[in-house]
Write a protein that holds these residues in place. Structure first.
Motif, PDB file in Angstrom:
ATOM      1  N   ASP A  18       0.842  -1.203   0.000  1.00 29.53           N
ATOM      2  CA  ASP A  18       0.000   0.000   0.000  1.00 29.53           C
ATOM      3  C   ASP A  18       0.878   1.255   0.000  1.00 29.53           C
ATOM      4  O   ASP A  18       0.557   2.256  -0.649  1.00 29.53           O
ATOM      5  N   HIS A 210      -8.187  -0.721   8.635  1.00 31.12           N
ATOM      6  CA  HIS A 210      -7.078  -0.191   7.830  1.00 31.12           C
ATOM      7  C   HIS A 210      -7.281   1.322   7.703  1.00 31.12           C
ATOM      8  O   HIS A 210      -8.160   1.774   6.982  1.00 31.12           O
ATOM      9  N   HIS A 212      -5.930   5.302   7.103  1.00 33.64           N
ATOM     10  CA  HIS A 212      -4.963   6.290   6.619  1.00 33.64           C
ATOM     11  C   HIS A 212      -5.029   7.481   7.580  1.00 33.64           C
ATOM     12  O   HIS A 212      -6.055   7.704   8.224  1.00 33.64           O
ATOM     13  N   ASN A 252      -0.770   5.702   5.227  1.00 33.13           N
ATOM     14  CA  ASN A 252      -1.352   4.871   6.279  1.00 33.13           C
ATOM     15  C   ASN A 252      -0.898   5.381   7.645  1.00 33.13           C
ATOM     16  O   ASN A 252       0.107   6.069   7.753  1.00 33.13           O
TER      17      ASN A 252
HETATM   18 ZN    ZN Z   1      -4.667   1.813   2.210  1.00 28.48          ZN
END
Ligand code: ZN
Length: 307
Positions: A18, A210, A212, A252
């Motif tokens: 990512d 998940h 950011h 992230n």
């Molecule tokens: Zn991501």
């Protein structure tokens, strides 16, 4: 003391995929070096590669070489993102320990990202899961834009929960990850989604989150989710990351910062923070700029300086 937190939390590293997919292309040997360094920190899961077409995401070209070049450490699951059957076959051929299949809850984002409707994506998740299960490889469905979409704005948590239920029931996926693709999650939005997932009886052990850190609420989001029993979070070394199809999305949450906070709360991660910080320094060298992880600069709060 903060009550009722999980006693252990899995932090999954997503920087090599990512993170790096949003950077200038990094040579395969350097991607391997980063993954090998991360493998020595005590991490148990590393998102190592993405088997997308190299024209679609050039920095992920050479993912097969990466998967074959890394030194596998026992106890670490090397995970790969797959967009279609071709990608799934390639990832299985490289002995990926777990496949990730993405769909966006936002129709606009899903079309831009993978050129499918959400319903077509559900069908694809069903097919790819069947394929992976033939090889006894587990599959996680990543439901992205789960906390909002840069194009569509708020996404109703009930809609996210319905898709989660569908991919579990008809897809037979082994786990779910809810992606804050555009960095719109706040503690309030996280709690609203967890409420909706509880409403459709999705066990908290299946849920990974998940985040950011686009609006600086990443750690707060993780704390409220831990209070609700969530014990699996993605993070990227140094705070690498973003999304090419989500305007304004930044990196992230940083693995160093997440591990530092989670361990300080008394939950074990199994990850050695000082060696993680050295990985953050390596990531900065590879991308050639300072990364946003704050514990990377300051060190843990227990670090003292000479008076
Ligand atoms: Zn991501």
């Amino acid at each position: 003391m903060i009550a009722d937190l999980p006693t252990s939390v899995e932090i999954r590293e997503v920087g090599p995929r990512d993170g790096l997919q949003n950077e200038e292309t990094i040579p395969v040997a350097e991607r391997i070096a980063l993954i090998d360094a991360l493998s020595a920190t005590g991490l148990t899961a590393i998102e190592a590669a993405s088997f997308v077409h190299p024209k679609a995401i050039p920095p992920m070209a050479g993912s097969a070489e990466v998967m074959k070049g890394i030194t596998r450490v026992p106890g670490v699951r090397y995970r790969a993102l797959v967009p279609n059957e071709r990608g799934a076959l390639d990832a299985l051929e490289c002995d990926a320990d777990e496949l990730e299949v993405v769909m966006s809850i936002s129709e606009t984002h899903n079309r831009k990202n993978i050129n499918m409707t959400p319903d077509e994506s559900v069908q694809q998740i069903i097919e790819l899961t069947a394929l992976a299960h033939q090889e006894d490889t587990p599959v996680e469905a990543i439901l992205s834009t789960a906390f909002g979409c840069a194009y569509e704005g708020d996404i109703p948590p009930t809609r996210v929960a319905q898709y989660a239920r569908r991919v579990l029931d008809s897809g037979g996926v082994d786990g779910l990850s809810f992606g804050d693709t555009s960095g719109m999650a706040t503690p309030r939005v996280v709690v609203e989604l967890l409420d909706a997932l509880e409403e459709v009886e999705i066990d908290v052990s299946l849920i990974g989150l998940h985040f950011h850190n686009t609006r600086n609420t990443g750690l707060a989001n993780i704390l409220v989710a831990m209070q609700r029993g969530v014990a699996r979070f993605d993070a990227a070394i140094g705070g690498l990351g973003g999304c090419p199809y989500s305007p304004g999305a930044t990196g992230n949450v940083a693995t160093e910062d997440v591990v530092h906070m989670v361990e300080d709360l008394g939950a074990t991660t199994g990850i050695e923070l000082e060696s993680l910080i050295r990985c953050g320094q390596l990531a900065e060298q590879l991308v050639g700029r300072q990364l946003p992880a704050q514990v990377l600069r300051s060190g843990p709060r227990t670090r003292t300086v000479d008076a």
